[in-house]
Write a protein that holds these residues in place. Structure first.
Motif: not given
Ligand code: SDX
Length: 430
Positions: A420-425
């Motif tokens: 459950n990871q998401s992209y981080v700027p």
């Protein structure tokens, strides 16, 4: 009534077929396990997993048995020669005299590399490891034979493709040695047999041919023969893995060379001699080294000892040890490393650490000492192993080529990474 095994998972009970090999080895066929239960199996290092059925080689690790196409290695070592054993492994039977003559002629007709291959040799630095050269040059040589990749031709032209590979692996190895020493390369001679030609290409001079001695030729031929196949070891499994994608024979063998190179596998013969040289240089009678090899914190292993399958003496090690003594007697040669090796073997076989773990000498423990006596440099030892193993790799490639419903090898895994990871700027990352 066919044999089966029952597996209970929670409230579900399934039956899995049991199959037995021609030596009555039992296996549970789990081909349908995931479809019927959603489960896969996990087996670190594949110690309990059969990747295929094969007719080529049988090993009984508990009894120290090795047979090529059902014939005991001891008989072949005594009565056969490498080229005859190569035919046996590849074609499944001992050749008639006509088949043997035809195979030998095919090897002779295909022993030269394409002349343009010389430019590739020029590009390697002198200190390049010969296994890096061997793997690269096997693939480079395949570029001159486009038929290798043709689905029909791969079957119809298997005899010439396999003869080219088996013959040229020897030429490439000898050329890489000559290049590393700044010596002019020497071409194979049509009148010389397989092992003689290798010694000629390695050690002749432009002005004087290498003086062949039967006992030396026989020792080298025996080393090749004893390495010719060994069921699904790391490098042969790699060859089958690559072949399963329908890559060509040379690409599959080049991958096998890379897998064989590691010091836990075919690179062990080089590691054994380097270990013995270090023990000799330390004026150690071997007892200090054995103490360190048992101490996990020292990061040392008694190289040439232990085996994933053999829980007994590797039958090849026994044959090579005797061949060592015979060669040294015939050449009136001595080597302190042989004495150290024998002292190490005796001490280890009496030591509980090795006894409890069933660690015995394997094929690599004495092979390097013979190769030293033949004048072959240490870094070439894994290359000698690769030349010897080529018939086994070709035979395994052929099994996949001829398998009517051959499937690509694609193991599963159990994922243990983040969920459950998401992209981080980038400017919000720590
Ligand atoms: C070849 O598979 C084949 O058929 C290969 C081959 C072929 O013809 O293709 O036979 C050729 O590769 C022969 C093996 C050459 N390698 C070496 O000689 C390197 C030294 N041997 C080891 O690294 C080891 O024995 C292997 C790699 C051969 C086998 O490794 P395994 O089966 O994974 O065994 P392991 O590493 O799990 O060892 C089990 C135990 C461990 O101790 P514990 O954790 O139980 O306390 O035995 C110990 C190991 O530390 N151990 C050794 C040892 N080999 C294993 N301890 C000291 N010295 C060793 N040589």
């Amino acid at each position: 009534m066919s044999e089966s095994a029952k597996l209970t998972i929670g409230s579900q009970e399934i039956e899995l077929p049991v199959i037995r090999g021609s030596e009555d080895e039992p296996a549970i066929d789990i081909s349908k396990l995931r479809a019927s239960t959603g489960f896969i199996t996990l087996d670190d290092g594949y110690g309990n997993t059969g990747s295929c059925k094969s007719d080529i080689t049988f090993i009984d690790g508990e009894k120290g048995i090795l047979r090529y196409r059902g014939i005991p290695i001891e008989e072949l070592a005594e009565k056969s020669r490498f080229v005859e054993v190569a035919w046996l492994l590849i074609h499944g039977k001992l050749p008639t005299s006509e088949e043997l003559r035809g195979f030998s002629d095919l090897l002779t007709q295909n022993q030269n590399l394409h002349e343009d291959m010389k430019h590739h040799f020029e590009a390697f630095p002198a200190m390049a490891h010969p296994m890096a050269i061997l793997s690269s040059m096997i693939n480079a040589s395949s570029c001159f034979y486009p038929g290798l990749n043709d689905k029909e031709l791969r079957v119809d032209r298997f005899p010439i493709h396999s003869a080219r590979l088996l013959s040229q692996v020897r030429t490439i190895a000898a050329f890489s040695y000559r290049k590393s020493r700044g010596l002019p390369i020497l071409y194979p001679k049509p009148e010389l047999k397989y092992s003689e030609n290798f010694l000629h290409m390695m050690f002749s001079e432009p002005y004087r041919d290498y003086q062949m001695s039967d006992v030396v030729v026989r020792a080298l031929d025996l080393i090749f023969l004893l390495h010719a196949d060994h069921e699904q070891n790391c490098s042969t499994s790699t060859v089958r893995m690559v072949a399963s994608s329908q890559a060509n024979m040379f690409a599959s063998a080049a991958a096998g060379v890379c897998a064989l190179w590691g010091p836990l596998h075919g690179g062990a013969n080089q590691a054994v001699v380097e270990m013995l040289e270090a023990i000799h240089a330390d004026s150690d009678d071997g007892s200090r080294f054995i103490r360190d090899a048992k101490d996990k914190t020292k990061g040392k292993r008694l190289m040439g000892f232990g085996h994933r399958v053999y829980r007994n003496y590797d039958p090849r090690a026994r044959i090579i040890k005797k061949a060592c003594d015979d060669l040294f007697d015939a050449l009136e040669h001595s080597d302190p490393l042989l004495d150290i090796a024998k002292t190490l073997e005796k001490a280890a076989l009496e030591d509980d650490y090795f006894i409890e773990r069933k660690l015995y000498p394997n094929v690599d423990f004495y092979s390097g000492i013979i190769l030293r006596a033949l004048g072959i440099p240490t870094e070439m030892f894994p290359v000698i192993f690769a030349i010897g193993r080529m018939p086994g790799w070709i035979a395994n490639f052929k099994e996949i080529l001829e398998e009517p419903h051959s499937r690509i090898y694609r193991p599963r895994q159990i994922y243990t990474g983040q969920v459950n990871q998401s992209y981080v700027p980038v400017d919000e990352r720590s």
